[in-house]
Design a protein around this motif. Structure first.
Motif, PDB file in Angstrom:
ATOM      1  N   PHE A 259       0.840  -1.174  -0.020  1.00  0.00           N
ATOM      2  CA  PHE A 259       0.164   0.127   0.011  1.00  0.00           C
ATOM      3  C   PHE A 259       0.845   1.317   0.101  1.00  0.00           C
ATOM      4  CE2 PHE A 259      -2.031   3.325   2.595  1.00  0.00           C
ATOM      5  CZ  PHE A 259      -3.173   3.675   1.776  1.00  0.00           C
ATOM      6  N   TRP A 260       1.946   1.153   0.810  1.00  0.00           N
ATOM      7  CA  TRP A 260       2.681   2.416   0.941  1.00  0.00           C
ATOM      8  C   TRP A 260       3.666   2.672  -0.197  1.00  0.00           C
ATOM      9  CZ3 TRP A 260       0.789   5.968   3.956  1.00  0.00           C
ATOM     10  CH2 TRP A 260       0.077   5.460   5.155  1.00  0.00           C
ATOM     11  N   ALA A 261       4.064   1.601  -0.816  1.00  0.00           N
ATOM     12  CA  ALA A 261       4.753   1.662  -2.050  1.00  0.00           C
ATOM     13  C   ALA A 261       3.807   1.880  -3.203  1.00  0.00           C
ATOM     14  CB  ALA A 261       5.484   0.237  -2.433  1.00  0.00           C
ATOM     15  N   ALA A 262       2.729   1.588  -3.224  1.00  0.00           N
ATOM     16  CA  ALA A 262       1.866   2.199  -4.096  1.00  0.00           C
ATOM     17  C   ALA A 262       1.520   3.538  -4.064  1.00  0.00           C
ATOM     18  CB  ALA A 262       0.508   1.426  -4.337  1.00  0.00           C
ATOM     19  N   MET A 263       0.967   3.994  -2.993  1.00  0.00           N
ATOM     20  CA  MET A 263       0.891   5.513  -2.850  1.00  0.00           C
ATOM     21  C   MET A 263       2.032   6.562  -3.087  1.00  0.00           C
ATOM     22  SD  MET A 263      -2.304   5.489  -1.776  1.00  0.00           S
ATOM     23  CE  MET A 263      -2.249   4.150  -3.142  1.00  0.00           C
ATOM     24  N   ASP A 264       3.284   5.749  -2.819  1.00  0.00           N
ATOM     25  CA  ASP A 264       4.327   6.779  -3.031  1.00  0.00           C
ATOM     26  C   ASP A 264       4.340   6.869  -4.575  1.00  0.00           C
ATOM     27  OD1 ASP A 264       6.232   8.203  -1.722  1.00  0.00           O
ATOM     28  OD2 ASP A 264       8.042   6.764  -2.272  1.00  0.00           O
ATOM     29  N   LEU A 265       4.153   5.705  -5.351  1.00  0.00           N
ATOM     30  CA  LEU A 265       4.337   5.750  -6.851  1.00  0.00           C
ATOM     31  C   LEU A 265       3.270   6.615  -7.284  1.00  0.00           C
ATOM     32  CD1 LEU A 265       5.047   1.998  -7.673  1.00  0.00           C
ATOM     33  CD2 LEU A 265       6.872   3.976  -8.047  1.00  0.00           C
ATOM     34  N   TRP A 266       1.982   6.424  -6.798  1.00  0.00           N
ATOM     35  CA  TRP A 266       0.798   7.372  -7.230  1.00  0.00           C
ATOM     36  C   TRP A 266       1.237   8.971  -7.075  1.00  0.00           C
ATOM     37  CZ3 TRP A 266      -4.730   5.689  -5.832  1.00  0.00           C
ATOM     38  CH2 TRP A 266      -4.809   4.370  -6.180  1.00  0.00           C
ATOM     39  N   SER A 267       1.825   9.361  -5.913  1.00  0.00           N
ATOM     40  CA  SER A 267       2.272  10.526  -5.736  1.00  0.00           C
ATOM     41  C   SER A 267       3.108  11.105  -6.777  1.00  0.00           C
ATOM     42  CB  SER A 267       2.602  10.850  -4.250  1.00  0.00           C
ATOM     43  OG  SER A 267       3.052  12.206  -3.886  1.00  0.00           O
ATOM     44  N   ALA A 268       4.236  10.334  -7.133  1.00  0.00           N
ATOM     45  CA  ALA A 268       5.148  10.523  -8.005  1.00  0.00           C
ATOM     46  C   ALA A 268       4.567  10.784  -9.401  1.00  0.00           C
ATOM     47  CB  ALA A 268       6.429   9.573  -7.931  1.00  0.00           C
ATOM     48  N   ALA A 269       3.710   9.918  -9.682  1.00  0.00           N
ATOM     49  CA  ALA A 269       2.967   9.999 -10.985  1.00  0.00           C
ATOM     50  C   ALA A 269       2.089  11.176 -11.455  1.00  0.00           C
ATOM     51  CB  ALA A 269       1.966   8.731 -11.106  1.00  0.00           C
ATOM     52  N   ARG A 270       1.842  11.794 -10.504  1.00  0.00           N
ATOM     53  CA  ARG A 270       0.919  13.201 -10.497  1.00  0.00           C
ATOM     54  C   ARG A 270       1.731  14.175 -11.536  1.00  0.00           C
ATOM     55  NH1 ARG A 270       0.358  18.229  -8.387  1.00  0.00           N
ATOM     56  NH2 ARG A 270       2.137  17.961  -7.054  1.00  0.00           N
ATOM     57  N   THR A 271       3.053  14.244 -11.218  1.00  0.00           N
ATOM     58  CA  THR A 271       3.855  14.977 -11.970  1.00  0.00           C
ATOM     59  C   THR A 271       4.945  14.389 -12.984  1.00  0.00           C
ATOM     60  OG1 THR A 271       5.489  15.247 -10.202  1.00  0.00           O
ATOM     61  CG2 THR A 271       3.803  16.729 -10.434  1.00  0.00           C
ATOM     62  N   ASP A 272       4.501  13.084 -13.261  1.00  0.00           N
ATOM     63  CA  ASP A 272       5.536  12.334 -14.220  1.00  0.00           C
ATOM     64  C   ASP A 272       4.682  11.583 -15.225  1.00  0.00           C
ATOM     65  OD1 ASP A 272       7.115  10.567 -15.172  1.00  0.00           O
ATOM     66  OD2 ASP A 272       8.620  10.312 -13.476  1.00  0.00           O
ATOM     67  N   ALA A 273       4.736  12.074 -16.260  1.00  0.00           N
ATOM     68  CA  ALA A 273       3.532  11.611 -17.217  1.00  0.00           C
ATOM     69  C   ALA A 273       4.152  10.118 -17.644  1.00  0.00           C
ATOM     70  CB  ALA A 273       3.721  12.390 -18.567  1.00  0.00           C
ATOM     71  N   ASP A 274       5.397   9.545 -17.900  1.00  0.00           N
ATOM     72  CA  ASP A 274       5.850   8.508 -18.039  1.00  0.00           C
ATOM     73  C   ASP A 274       5.588   7.421 -17.066  1.00  0.00           C
ATOM     74  OD1 ASP A 274       6.657   9.173 -20.630  1.00  0.00           O
ATOM     75  OD2 ASP A 274       8.868   9.644 -19.840  1.00  0.00           O
ATOM     76  N   LEU A 275       5.900   7.893 -15.760  1.00  0.00           N
ATOM     77  CA  LEU A 275       5.664   6.849 -14.600  1.00  0.00           C
ATOM     78  C   LEU A 275       3.977   6.596 -14.438  1.00  0.00           C
ATOM     79  CD1 LEU A 275       6.245   5.317 -12.182  1.00  0.00           C
ATOM     80  CD2 LEU A 275       6.132   7.520 -10.768  1.00  0.00           C
ATOM     81  N   ARG A 276       3.413   7.626 -14.965  1.00  0.00           N
ATOM     82  CA  ARG A 276       1.638   7.643 -14.800  1.00  0.00           C
ATOM     83  C   ARG A 276       1.263   6.769 -15.850  1.00  0.00           C
ATOM     84  NH1 ARG A 276       0.808  12.831 -14.499  1.00  0.00           N
ATOM     85  NH2 ARG A 276       0.393  13.058 -16.788  1.00  0.00           N
ATOM     86  N   GLU A 277       1.655   6.809 -17.075  1.00  0.00           N
ATOM     87  CA  GLU A 277       1.344   5.794 -18.176  1.00  0.00           C
ATOM     88  C   GLU A 277       1.565   4.366 -17.718  1.00  0.00           C
ATOM     89  OE1 GLU A 277       1.867   4.911 -22.799  1.00  0.00           O
ATOM     90  OE2 GLU A 277       2.785   6.875 -21.930  1.00  0.00           O
ATOM     91  N   GLN A 278       2.910   4.031 -17.200  1.00  0.00           N
ATOM     92  CA  GLN A 278       3.336   2.844 -16.696  1.00  0.00           C
ATOM     93  C   GLN A 278       2.477   2.285 -15.695  1.00  0.00           C
ATOM     94  OE1 GLN A 278       7.402   1.614 -17.142  1.00  0.00           O
ATOM     95  NE2 GLN A 278       7.887   3.690 -17.403  1.00  0.00           N
ATOM     96  N   LEU A 279       2.165   3.120 -14.578  1.00  0.00           N
ATOM     97  CA  LEU A 279       1.466   2.809 -13.500  1.00  0.00           C
ATOM     98  C   LEU A 279       0.007   2.501 -13.685  1.00  0.00           C
ATOM     99  CD1 LEU A 279       1.821   2.573 -10.473  1.00  0.00           C
ATOM    100  CD2 LEU A 279       1.353   4.913 -10.219  1.00  0.00           C
ATOM    101  N   ALA A 280      -0.546   3.278 -14.677  1.00  0.00           N
ATOM    102  CA  ALA A 280      -1.924   3.116 -15.055  1.00  0.00           C
ATOM    103  C   ALA A 280      -2.430   1.778 -15.529  1.00  0.00           C
ATOM    104  CB  ALA A 280      -2.651   4.492 -15.948  1.00  0.00           C
ATOM    105  N   ALA A 281      -1.461   1.373 -16.347  1.00  0.00           N
ATOM    106  CA  ALA A 281      -1.552  -0.011 -16.976  1.00  0.00           C
ATOM    107  C   ALA A 281      -1.451  -1.187 -15.921  1.00  0.00           C
ATOM    108  CB  ALA A 281      -0.450  -0.187 -18.070  1.00  0.00           C
ATOM    109  N   SER A 282      -0.431  -1.036 -15.003  1.00  0.00           N
ATOM    110  CA  SER A 282      -0.233  -1.716 -13.834  1.00  0.00           C
ATOM    111  C   SER A 282      -1.294  -1.848 -12.845  1.00  0.00           C
ATOM    112  CB  SER A 282       1.043  -1.869 -13.251  1.00  0.00           C
ATOM    113  OG  SER A 282       1.095  -2.271 -12.253  1.00  0.00           O
TER     114      SER A 282
END
Length: 213
Positions: free
Chosen positions: A114-137
């Protein structure tokens, strides 16, 4: 088995083992240090693999960290599925099955994933590439979660017309409450929201609390 076939199997085993080592190291560091401070160099050192081996499996840092979070979530889902293989025998009464499922679901929001995911979600807010990869996952994970939560509650309750709404309500509420634990120190097993979640689940699934529902 020929020497060539043995060699191929050995190479495949080494690749699988190195991938697992990399993911385990990434998970540990992501939980310990957070997204911003988890570097590929640190992961490589923790996994004790070569730079080439790490890049062979994961060409980018974001791809690796998203895979690490997914890896941890998959393990948790597998644990939940195994736990509930005997749920019908352990909790034959409807109310007990529902409240136990709510309790276990709440525990998933206290896991490292949960905490790992929330950290990634927070970073994805300002990182389009991470957001795209995370959304698919997250879409793939979401489908698995729908299945495992239905398993947790059992076929009778998961077929109730209000079950999908309940699942979404519990997830949204539990996620929000869990986030408060980053700044508030209290005992999760006695969280004041827990009896409310149990009560709402029983009402929405038309389960009586005396165990006769």
């Amino acid at each position: 088995m020929t020497e060539s076939a043995t060699s191929v199997r050995s190479q495949a085993s080494r690749r699988a083992n190195s991938r697992s080592l990399i993911l385990d190291a990434a998970v540990e560091l992501l939980v310990e240090r957070g997204y911003r401070n988890t570097t590929t160099v640190a992961i490589q050192e923790r996994a004790n693999v070569s730079r080439g081996r790490l890049l062979h499996h994961f060409p980018s840092r974001d791809a690796l960290l998203v895979a690490a979070a997914q890896h941890l979530a998959d393990e948790r889902i597998a644990d939940m599925e195994r736990w509930f293989e005997r749920a019908d025998d352990l909790h034959p009464a409807a109310a007990e099955r529902v409240t136990h499922a709510v309790d276990l679901l709440w525990r998933t929001f206290r896991q490292p994933y949960f905490w790992a995911a929330m950290d990634l979600w927070s970073a994805a807010r300002t990182d389009a590439d991470l957001r795209e990869q995370l959304a698919a996952s997250e879409r793939r994970l979401g489908r698995a979660i729908v299945h495992v939560v239905a398993t947790m509650f059992g076929p009778v309750h998961s077929s109730h017309p209000g079950f999908d709404d309940l699942r979404e309500l519990l997830f949204s509420s539990m996620r929000g409450v869990a986030l408060t634990y980053s700044i508030v120190d209290r005992e999760p097993d006695s969280d004041p929201h827990l009896p409310m979640w149990r009560s709402v689940a029983c009402r929405m699934l038309d389960v009586t609390t005396n165990g006769q529902g």
